[in-house]
Motif scaffolding. Structure first.
Motif, PDB file in Angstrom:
ATOM      1  N   ARG A 103       0.832  -1.215   0.000  1.00  0.00           N
ATOM      2  CA  ARG A 103       0.000   0.000   0.000  1.00  0.00           C
ATOM      3  C   ARG A 103       0.861   1.257   0.000  1.00  0.00           C
ATOM      4  N   GLN A 104       2.013   1.184   0.644  1.00  0.00           N
ATOM      5  CA  GLN A 104       2.916   2.341   0.656  1.00  0.00           C
ATOM      6  C   GLN A 104       3.677   2.479  -0.666  1.00  0.00           C
ATOM      7  N   ILE A 105       3.922   1.357  -1.323  1.00  0.00           N
ATOM      8  CA  ILE A 105       4.593   1.388  -2.623  1.00  0.00           C
ATOM      9  C   ILE A 105       3.625   1.863  -3.708  1.00  0.00           C
ATOM     10  N   ASP A 106       2.410   1.338  -3.683  1.00  0.00           N
ATOM     11  CA  ASP A 106       1.396   1.680  -4.684  1.00  0.00           C
ATOM     12  C   ASP A 106       0.084   2.009  -3.977  1.00  0.00           C
ATOM     13  N   PRO A 107      -0.242   3.285  -3.806  1.00  0.00           N
ATOM     14  CA  PRO A 107      -1.449   3.691  -3.082  1.00  0.00           C
ATOM     15  C   PRO A 107      -2.743   3.119  -3.674  1.00  0.00           C
ATOM     16  N   SER A 108      -2.730   2.697  -4.922  1.00  0.00           N
ATOM     17  CA  SER A 108      -3.947   2.145  -5.525  1.00  0.00           C
ATOM     18  C   SER A 108      -4.385   0.860  -4.826  1.00  0.00           C
ATOM     19  N   PHE A 129      20.932 -17.960   0.167  1.00  0.00           N
ATOM     20  CA  PHE A 129      19.568 -17.513  -0.084  1.00  0.00           C
ATOM     21  C   PHE A 129      19.005 -16.710   1.092  1.00  0.00           C
ATOM     22  N   GLY A 130      19.540 -16.942   2.290  1.00  0.00           N
ATOM     23  CA  GLY A 130      19.153 -16.110   3.415  1.00  0.00           C
ATOM     24  C   GLY A 130      19.604 -14.670   3.212  1.00  0.00           C
ATOM     25  N   THR A 131      20.831 -14.501   2.719  1.00  0.00           N
ATOM     26  CA  THR A 131      21.339 -13.156   2.418  1.00  0.00           C
ATOM     27  C   THR A 131      20.506 -12.505   1.316  1.00  0.00           C
ATOM     28  N   ALA A 132      20.173 -13.293   0.286  1.00  0.00           N
ATOM     29  CA  ALA A 132      19.349 -12.768  -0.804  1.00  0.00           C
ATOM     30  C   ALA A 132      17.963 -12.364  -0.306  1.00  0.00           C
ATOM     31  N   GLY A 133      17.409 -13.154   0.622  1.00  0.00           N
ATOM     32  CA  GLY A 133      16.097 -12.825   1.177  1.00  0.00           C
ATOM     33  C   GLY A 133      16.117 -11.533   1.962  1.00  0.00           C
ATOM     34  N   ASP A 134      17.198 -11.301   2.686  1.00  0.00           N
ATOM     35  CA  ASP A 134      17.363 -10.053   3.431  1.00  0.00           C
ATOM     36  C   ASP A 134      17.433  -8.858   2.480  1.00  0.00           C
ATOM     37  N   LEU A 135      18.163  -9.014   1.386  1.00  0.00           N
ATOM     38  CA  LEU A 135      18.274  -7.938   0.402  1.00  0.00           C
ATOM     39  C   LEU A 135      16.938  -7.680  -0.285  1.00  0.00           C
ATOM     40  N   LEU A 136      16.207  -8.742  -0.567  1.00  0.00           N
ATOM     41  CA  LEU A 136      14.905  -8.593  -1.222  1.00  0.00           C
ATOM     42  C   LEU A 136      13.938  -7.801  -0.351  1.00  0.00           C
ATOM     43  N   LYS A 159      11.294  -2.490   1.396  1.00  0.00           N
ATOM     44  CA  LYS A 159      11.195  -1.396   2.365  1.00  0.00           C
ATOM     45  C   LYS A 159      11.688  -0.081   1.767  1.00  0.00           C
ATOM     46  N   ARG A 160      12.748  -0.147   0.971  1.00  0.00           N
ATOM     47  CA  ARG A 160      13.260   1.071   0.336  1.00  0.00           C
ATOM     48  C   ARG A 160      12.230   1.627  -0.645  1.00  0.00           C
ATOM     49  N   MET A 161      11.574   0.733  -1.393  1.00  0.00           N
ATOM     50  CA  MET A 161      10.533   1.172  -2.322  1.00  0.00           C
ATOM     51  C   MET A 161       9.360   1.798  -1.570  1.00  0.00           C
ATOM     52  N   ALA A 162       9.074   1.248  -0.380  1.00  0.00           N
ATOM     53  CA  ALA A 162       7.967   1.769   0.432  1.00  0.00           C
ATOM     54  C   ALA A 162       8.368   2.998   1.231  1.00  0.00           C
ATOM     55  N   GLY A 163       9.667   3.273   1.322  1.00  0.00           N
ATOM     56  CA  GLY A 163      10.141   4.437   2.068  1.00  0.00           C
ATOM     57  C   GLY A 163      10.061   4.276   3.570  1.00  0.00           C
ATOM     58  N   ILE A 222      20.507  -0.755  -2.089  1.00  0.00           N
ATOM     59  CA  ILE A 222      19.459  -1.467  -1.354  1.00  0.00           C
ATOM     60  C   ILE A 222      19.720  -1.429   0.145  1.00  0.00           C
ATOM     61  N   SER A 223      20.938  -1.808   0.535  1.00  0.00           N
ATOM     62  CA  SER A 223      21.290  -1.861   1.956  1.00  0.00           C
ATOM     63  C   SER A 223      22.677  -1.269   2.145  1.00  0.00           C
ATOM     64  N   PRO A 224      22.760   0.040   2.376  1.00  0.00           N
ATOM     65  CA  PRO A 224      24.053   0.737   2.430  1.00  0.00           C
ATOM     66  C   PRO A 224      25.020   0.210   3.485  1.00  0.00           C
ATOM     67  N   LYS A 225      24.506  -0.382   4.556  1.00  0.00           N
ATOM     68  CA  LYS A 225      25.379  -0.817   5.645  1.00  0.00           C
ATOM     69  C   LYS A 225      26.026  -2.172   5.390  1.00  0.00           C
ATOM     70  N   LYS A 226      25.510  -2.935   4.454  1.00  0.00           N
ATOM     71  CA  LYS A 226      26.095  -4.249   4.157  1.00  0.00           C
ATOM     72  C   LYS A 226      27.380  -4.085   3.352  1.00  0.00           C
ATOM     73  N   THR A 227      28.367  -4.886   3.706  1.00  0.00           N
ATOM     74  CA  THR A 227      29.616  -4.850   2.957  1.00  0.00           C
ATOM     75  C   THR A 227      29.881  -6.216   2.331  1.00  0.00           C
TER      76      THR A 227
END
Length: 292
Positions: free
Chosen positions: A49-54, A239-246, A251-255, A192-197
């Motif tokens: 809903r935050q990504i797409d108000p429609s 895949f756990g790392t990939a899931g965290d990034l996804l 969340k970034r898209m939703a702000g 996506i996640s600035p703190k991850k290295t």
């Protein structure tokens, strides 16, 4: 200091609830992840809903029908584990309800929705696929007849694979944080996640697999062959790392910073289980193809 204490207390409470639900019995495991699925799905819909108000414009039928369909799907994944004296199982009831709601829901949205859109149906279907199916597969792993047959000293350990996945993910996350804090210099996915290295992510994966390998070689062989410890830890780490990034991308898209506020200092259910959500389907496939 206050924030650290809050995070520690909520983390200890979280661990106690998780271990109790996972280890007590089959019913507690199902109830635990039934509730986790429900709240995680609600957080997903909030993000959408935050990504797409429609998405705010979907009908009440659509909104509540999705929740019922998700609950029914979780019931369906229990198979024949919970039944009545009449032979009717929770899995059978869940399968019937899932078929009914997934067939009727789109028709109801067409008739009752103010602004019918295939896009909103797509968001909803993606939510069931992204959240409910992985948790359902986790329940299926726990309740599988073949997993229940695995026993050590007469005690059934069907909880072993789900518990190992969670432990491997926790080791990977913890080691990635420690390694990243010590030697992390190169951003992994800065958009996506600035703190991850890169150093932290790779270090966490290596140490998680190494820990699984050492334990599997010296002690865990009585439960699983060495190669299964290695493969499952690789699945959890990668895949756990990939899931965290996804989830971070959503969340970034939703702000927003967190998907929810159910856990003080730790965010919401999606924040806690994002890695498990993506790792579980791959673990399930591996277990059914090469272990059971």
């Amino acid at each position: 200091m206050k924030t650290f204490i809050t995070r520690t207390i909520s983390a200890l409470f979280f661990v106690a609830i998780m271990l109790g639900g996972i280890l007590w019995n089959e019913a507690s495991f199902f109830l635990l992840f039934f509730l986790v699925n429900l709240f995680a799905l609600l957080e997903y819909f909030k993000l959408v809903r935050q990504i797409d108000p429609s998405y705010h414009e979907i009908s009440q039928w659509h909104r509540y029908g999705l929740v019922v369909a998700s609950c029914a799907m979780m019931m369906a994944f229990t198979g024949n584990s919970f039944g009545t004296s009449g032979g009717i199982t929770l899995g059978f009831l869940g399968t019937c309800m899932t078929v009914i709601f997934l067939c009727v829901l789109p028709m109801g949205e067409i008739l009752m929705g103010k602004n019918f859109s295939l896009k909103t149906l797509g968001y909803s279907a993606l939510g069931l696929l992204y959240v409910t199916v992985p948790f359902g597969l986790l329940v299926n792993l726990r309740l599988s007849y073949n997993m229940q047959a695995v026993a050590i000293d007469g005690a059934h350990i069907g909880y072993l694979i789900p518990l190992l996945l969670i432990i491997f993910i926790w080791i990977n996350d913890t080691m990635a944080y420690i390694v990243g804090s010590l030697i992390g210099r190169t951003p992994f996915f800065p958009s996506i996640s600035p703190k991850k290295t890169t150093e932290g992510s790779v270090g966490g994966m290596i140490l998680a697999v190494a820990a699984a390998g050492v334990f599997g070689h010296f002690w865990g062989y009585q439960w699983l062959a060495f190669q299964h410890w290695i493969v499952l830890s690789c699945i959890a780490a990668v895949f756990g790392t990939a899931g965290d990034l996804l989830e971070s991308k959503l969340k970034r898209m939703a702000g927003v910073k967190d998907s929810g506020k159910i856990m003080p200092g730790h965010g919401g259910f999606l924040d806690r289980f994002d890695s498990l959500i993506l790792a579980t389907p791959f673990a399930w496939f591996y277990i059914y193809m090469f272990l059971l």
